[in-house]
Design a protein around this motif. Structure first.
Motif, mmCIF file in Angstrom:
data_model
loop_
_atom_site.group_PDB
_atom_site.id
_atom_site.type_symbol
_atom_site.label_atom_id
_atom_site.label_comp_id
_atom_site.label_asym_id
_atom_site.label_seq_id
_atom_site.Cartn_x
_atom_site.Cartn_y
_atom_site.Cartn_z
ATOM 1 N N ARG A 244 1.948 -4.101 -18.950
ATOM 2 C CA ARG A 244 1.468 -2.724 -18.849
ATOM 3 C C ARG A 244 2.135 -2.013 -17.663
ATOM 4 N NH1 ARG A 244 -3.411 -4.213 -18.589
ATOM 5 N NH2 ARG A 244 -3.751 -4.359 -20.839
ATOM 6 N N ALA A 245 2.245 -2.709 -16.545
ATOM 7 C CA ALA A 245 2.869 -2.124 -15.350
ATOM 8 C C ALA A 245 4.356 -1.873 -15.561
ATOM 9 C CB ALA A 245 2.658 -3.044 -14.151
ATOM 10 N N MET A 246 5.040 -2.804 -16.224
ATOM 11 C CA MET A 246 6.474 -2.626 -16.493
ATOM 12 C C MET A 246 6.708 -1.436 -17.422
ATOM 13 S SD MET A 246 8.343 -4.780 -14.803
ATOM 14 C CE MET A 246 7.162 -4.547 -13.464
ATOM 15 N N ARG A 247 5.846 -1.265 -18.423
ATOM 16 C CA ARG A 247 5.973 -0.107 -19.320
ATOM 17 C C ARG A 247 5.802 1.194 -18.549
ATOM 18 N NH1 ARG A 247 3.196 0.226 -25.003
ATOM 19 N NH2 ARG A 247 1.391 0.638 -23.691
ATOM 20 N N LYS A 248 4.873 1.204 -17.613
ATOM 21 C CA LYS A 248 4.639 2.399 -16.797
ATOM 22 C C LYS A 248 5.861 2.695 -15.941
ATOM 23 C CE LYS A 248 2.335 5.593 -14.453
ATOM 24 N NZ LYS A 248 2.174 6.958 -15.001
ATOM 25 N N MET A 249 6.437 1.660 -15.339
ATOM 26 C CA MET A 249 7.628 1.862 -14.503
ATOM 27 C C MET A 249 8.808 2.368 -15.329
ATOM 28 S SD MET A 249 7.670 -1.368 -11.909
ATOM 29 C CE MET A 249 6.150 -1.941 -11.167
ATOM 30 N N ALA A 250 8.988 1.817 -16.528
ATOM 31 C CA ALA A 250 10.078 2.262 -17.398
ATOM 32 C C ALA A 250 9.861 3.706 -17.835
ATOM 33 C CB ALA A 250 10.190 1.340 -18.610
ATOM 34 N N LYS A 251 8.628 4.047 -18.185
ATOM 35 C CA LYS A 251 8.318 5.412 -18.610
ATOM 36 C C LYS A 251 8.569 6.422 -17.497
ATOM 37 C CE LYS A 251 4.515 8.267 -20.363
ATOM 38 N NZ LYS A 251 3.069 8.294 -20.756
ATOM 39 N N ASP A 252 8.264 6.019 -16.259
ATOM 40 C CA ASP A 252 8.439 6.917 -15.118
ATOM 41 C C ASP A 252 9.864 6.903 -14.564
ATOM 42 O OD1 ASP A 252 5.807 7.502 -15.436
ATOM 43 O OD2 ASP A 252 5.088 6.440 -13.645
#
Length: 345
Positions: free
Chosen positions: A182-190
């Protein structure tokens, strides 16, 4: 076997090295232990994270997304130089702790200081083994020999590792891995990390292999007179204060400094970061920063992997859920092995 000079150095330095991985409640543990206000402890303003730069540089530049044999000489030299810079900063902090008569403390994630040639050598390739020497650091001040025993997969020789007492924090992979995803997806999205680097980071993170190797190394060295390794499960940090107190006693910390509630206005140590690292820290520590104490429902006492898989399908889709299930089940033997050896109340 550690010589008397090396053991004396370790005893006089009193250095405590907490090994974790992301999403194991390690930042929560640092706050519960109240590292900044432990009377006998000394740490930098980040409570560690000396080796963050080496790992993030290799990650953001895509180095961990390819085989070690694909790294250029310049890339290997760059990362080795960063390892050395990170080490130098940690040793400077340690010297300051020693000058103050305090225990040096640092918290680092296990794979940050694993030898990249070992990490990216899943098939036991001979060429990858040869390239391990490209990243190994030398420590002439810690004895005339520089050895790397089989369970030492780090960039540090055995002689250096013996100067620390190690503590390890683990968490059930069915709780840690989806949180990490979940955290990696957030970092990629941002835009802090691209999809390729995010995938590589997940694959290097979602394992207890490196933690177990180092724990087993510590256990073998303890039989030769080195400090005993300590193991703590995030479940106990959340649900069993007696275990945390016992951990404090065994680590030489002050149990009276423990805090299980705090003022939600306290900034914590994300304020110690800047730039890209601060943005990432804000993502990784968002729940802790908005809390006023230990949140028990984020770490249930019992975990049903089959039921969790269904929630992952609903949240992430079938493909991601399958990846998480595969890595969780693969990690369970190592987790259970370590869990059995955790500190008990």
């Amino acid at each position: 076997m550690a010589g008397p000079e090396q053991n004396a150095h370790a005893k006089n330095s009193r250095r405590l090295f907490l090994v974790s991985i992301p999403r194991t409640a390690s930042n929560l543990l640092v706050r519960v232990l109240d590292i900044k206000h432990q009377p006998n402890l000394f740490a930098n303003d980040k409570s560690g994270y000396f080796f963050l730069e080496a790992f993030t540089t290799a990650t953001y530049k895509g180095y961990y997304a390819k085989s070690i044999v694909e790294w250029t000489d310049d890339e290997k030299s760059e990362i080795r130089s960063l390892f050395q810079d990170c080490l130098d900063q940690m040793e400077e902090c340690s010297a300051e702790a020693r000058s103050k008569g305090k225990i040096m403390f640092t918290k680092e994630h296990a794979f940050w200081f694993v030898n990249p040639a070992t990490m990216l050598d899943a098939d036991g390739d001979h060429e990858s083994r040869v390239q391990q020497d490209d990243f190994r650091l030398n420590f002439p001040d810690y004895g005339p020999t520089q050895t790397f025993s089989p369970n030492n997969k780090t960039v540090f020789p055995d002689e250096y590792l013996r100067t620390w007492q190690f503590a390890f924090l683990i968490r059930h992979p069915a709780l840690a891995w989806p949180s990490m995803y979940r955290a990696m997806r957030k970092m990629a999205k941002d835009g802090f990390i691209d999809d390729r680097a995010a995938t590589a980071t997940l694959l290097t993170n979602m394992t207890w292999r490196w933690t177990r190797y180092l724990y087993d190394w510590c256990s073998a060295e303890h039989a030769k007179g080195c400090p005993a390794p300590l193991l703590l499960d995030a479940r106990d940090v959340v649900h069993d204060r007696d275990v945390v107190m016992r951990f404090c006693d065994e680590a030489g910390l002050d149990r009276n400094a423990l805090r299980f509630e705090w003022d939600d206005a306290e900034p914590g140590y994300p304020g110690a970061f800047s730039g890209r690292e601060k943005a990432v820290a804000d993502i990784m520590m968002s729940s802790l920063q908005s809390s006023r104490g230990v949140i028990k429902d984020k770490t249930p006492g019992r975990v049903d992997i089959d039921a969790e898989v269904e929630t992952w399908k609903a949240e992430f889709g079938d493909e991601a859920a399958a990846l998480l299930e595969k890595t969780v089940r693969a990690a369970m033997p190592d987790y259970e092995y370590l869990r059995e050896r955790c500190v008990k109340a």
